[in-house]
Design a protein around this motif. Structure first.
Motif, PDB file in Angstrom:
ATOM      1  N   VAL A   1      69.856 -26.726 -23.671  1.00  0.00           N
ATOM      2  CA  VAL A   1      70.129 -28.061 -23.128  1.00  0.00           C
ATOM      3  C   VAL A   1      70.702 -27.870 -21.724  1.00  0.00           C
ATOM      4  N   THR A   2      70.179 -28.590 -20.769  1.00  0.00           N
ATOM      5  CA  THR A   2      70.650 -28.469 -19.382  1.00  0.00           C
ATOM      6  C   THR A   2      72.024 -29.131 -19.243  1.00  0.00           C
ATOM      7  N   PRO A   3      72.763 -28.827 -18.150  1.00  0.00           N
ATOM      8  CA  PRO A   3      74.073 -29.500 -17.958  1.00  0.00           C
ATOM      9  C   PRO A   3      73.945 -31.020 -18.011  1.00  0.00           C
ATOM     10  N   ALA A   4      72.868 -31.552 -17.422  1.00  0.00           N
ATOM     11  CA  ALA A   4      72.679 -33.015 -17.474  1.00  0.00           C
ATOM     12  C   ALA A   4      72.456 -33.464 -18.921  1.00  0.00           C
ATOM     13  N   GLY A   5      71.772 -32.628 -19.700  1.00  0.00           N
ATOM     14  CA  GLY A   5      71.529 -32.943 -21.109  1.00  0.00           C
ATOM     15  C   GLY A   5      72.828 -32.931 -21.903  1.00  0.00           C
ATOM     16  N   VAL A   6      73.707 -31.985 -21.580  1.00  0.00           N
ATOM     17  CA  VAL A   6      75.000 -31.920 -22.277  1.00  0.00           C
ATOM     18  C   VAL A   6      75.820 -33.182 -21.986  1.00  0.00           C
ATOM     19  N   VAL A   7      75.744 -33.651 -20.738  1.00  0.00           N
ATOM     20  CA  VAL A   7      76.445 -34.898 -20.386  1.00  0.00           C
ATOM     21  C   VAL A   7      75.917 -36.050 -21.238  1.00  0.00           C
ATOM     22  N   GLN A   8      74.583 -36.104 -21.371  1.00  0.00           N
ATOM     23  CA  GLN A   8      73.955 -37.145 -22.207  1.00  0.00           C
ATOM     24  C   GLN A   8      74.437 -37.046 -23.655  1.00  0.00           C
ATOM     25  N   LEU A   9      74.465 -35.814 -24.174  1.00  0.00           N
ATOM     26  CA  LEU A   9      74.894 -35.623 -25.570  1.00  0.00           C
ATOM     27  C   LEU A   9      76.328 -36.083 -25.765  1.00  0.00           C
ATOM     28  N   LYS A  10      77.182 -35.764 -24.787  1.00  0.00           N
ATOM     29  CA  LYS A  10      78.597 -36.156 -24.908  1.00  0.00           C
ATOM     30  C   LYS A  10      78.749 -37.677 -24.905  1.00  0.00           C
ATOM     31  N   GLU A  11      77.923 -38.323 -24.073  1.00  0.00           N
ATOM     32  CA  GLU A  11      77.979 -39.791 -24.027  1.00  0.00           C
ATOM     33  C   GLU A  11      77.512 -40.397 -25.347  1.00  0.00           C
ATOM     34  N   ARG A  12      76.446 -39.804 -25.880  1.00  0.00           N
ATOM     35  CA  ARG A  12      75.853 -40.323 -27.115  1.00  0.00           C
ATOM     36  C   ARG A  12      76.722 -40.012 -28.333  1.00  0.00           C
ATOM     37  N   MET A  13      77.381 -38.850 -28.285  1.00  0.00           N
ATOM     38  CA  MET A  13      78.122 -38.392 -29.467  1.00  0.00           C
ATOM     39  C   MET A  13      79.595 -38.125 -29.131  1.00  0.00           C
ATOM     40  N   PRO A  14      80.335 -39.195 -28.751  1.00  0.00           N
ATOM     41  CA  PRO A  14      81.743 -38.970 -28.391  1.00  0.00           C
ATOM     42  C   PRO A  14      82.578 -38.477 -29.576  1.00  0.00           C
ATOM     43  N   PHE A  15      82.040 -38.659 -30.784  1.00  0.00           N
ATOM     44  CA  PHE A  15      82.771 -38.252 -31.998  1.00  0.00           C
ATOM     45  C   PHE A  15      82.663 -36.759 -32.270  1.00  0.00           C
TER      46      PHE A  15
END
Lengths: 127, 187
Positions: A81-95
């Motif tokens: 997962v690219t750094p931008a993808g990790v940002v997306q994942l964090k936004e989607r999965m704050p839990f």
């Protein structure tokens, strides 16, 4: 309807016991659903259904399992997962705690990320 | 022996509920070979019959476009043994259906007596499992007709349900002996 953290944990524990055929002492807060509790992909359908029934909520699958991000050419490169993808994942999965995943973000490891605690935090954000 | 573990549909409401019957006969192989002298219906085949009832409910909800397979038996409880001469009534209810599969709860009854309860998880096979079809469409429709599904099936609005066009077209091609690669023409 409000639930205390203990109530959420108790219900999540019951759901996981029923869906995965595990004992209550196996369902520890830090246990991963796939690695420790042996969940397979089809079990997630069962788990989501039972959580919805138990808490009277609706759970869009993409909120718990961001497959669109993990299969996106924009956010995945060479199986990572690219750094931008990790940002997306964090936004989607704050839990979910992604700090360990972030150090070596292999897509193939993502499936084993979710813990019982993550699931409880997710539910608490919905009820 | 054909792998058909229900005899006939008696009710079918699209996307909601299906009821099928299974007559248990001493002429069936599984009864006299399983435990000679004590002929009873194996519980695994009761689960299979409930899975066929529920699986068709799931498949019909998607116009029989999805490849539906039984992925998990979440629960199976048996309250009594089934013997030759018994008639089982299988009822399947669709609890949830999503892109990747469905959850069905089912019961088996002998008359009004509850014989078994199951909870089944079905998966929709995706491209990870290849593209092989599970049933030839014309044979599949023949099977549905044999079970009398379209004799009793209704839509969610209560209208009479009919087979989807892609199955009817395959059936027409079979009768007209026209390959799938050519446009279907009436002769």
């Amino acid at each position: 309807m409000g639930y205390s953290s203990e109530e959420v944990y108790g219900k999540v524990q019951e759901v996981l016991e029923a869906a995965l055929g595990v004992d209550d002492d196996e369902v520890a807060p830090g246990a991963t659903l796939v690695g420790d509790l042996g969940a397979e992909s089809i079990d997630f359908l069962d788990i989501v259904f039972k959580l919805e029934e138990s808490f009277g909520i609706e759970i869009p699958r993409s909120e718990l399992f961001p497959e669109d991000i993990l299969t996106s050419a924009e956010f995945v490169s060479d199986g990572r997962v690219t750094p931008a993808g990790v940002v997306q994942l964090k936004e989607r999965m704050p839990f979910a705690d992604l700090s360990k995943f972030e150090t070596n973000p292999l897509v193939q490891d993502f499936g084993n990320l979710l813990t019982v605690n993550d699931l409880c935090r997710f539910i608490e954000s919905k009820v | 022996m054909r792998w058909l573990w229900i005899d006939r549909f008696v009710e079918f409401e699209s996307g909601r509920r299906a009821v099928a019957i299974k007559n248990v006969s001493l002429a069936e192989e599984q009864l006299d070979g399983y435990l000679p002298g004590f002929n009873y219906m194996p519980t695994s085949l009761i689960v299979e019959g409930l899975a066929q009832t529920g699986g068709l409910l799931v498949g019909e909800a998607g116009g029989f476009r999805e490849r539906v397979v039984l992925a998990k038996v979440g629960k199976a409880v048996f309250h009594r043994t089934v013997f030759p001469g018994d008639q089982l009534t299988y009822t399947a209810e669709l609890c949830d259906i999503r892109g990747d599969g469905a959850i069905v709860s089912g019961t088996s009854r002998i008359g009004s007596e509850l014989q078994a309860e199951v909870e089944l998880v079905f998966a929709h096979l995706d491209e990870r499992f290849g593209s092989e079809i599970l049933f030839e469409p014309e044979e599949f429709l023949c099977m549905l007709r044999s079970w009398g599904l379209y004799d009793v099936a209704v839509t969610s609005d209560g209208e009479r349900a009919t087979p989807p066009d892609h199955l009817l077209e395959a059936e027409a091609r079979m009768f007209l002996m026209q390959p799938a690669s050519t446009p279907l023409t009436d002769q």
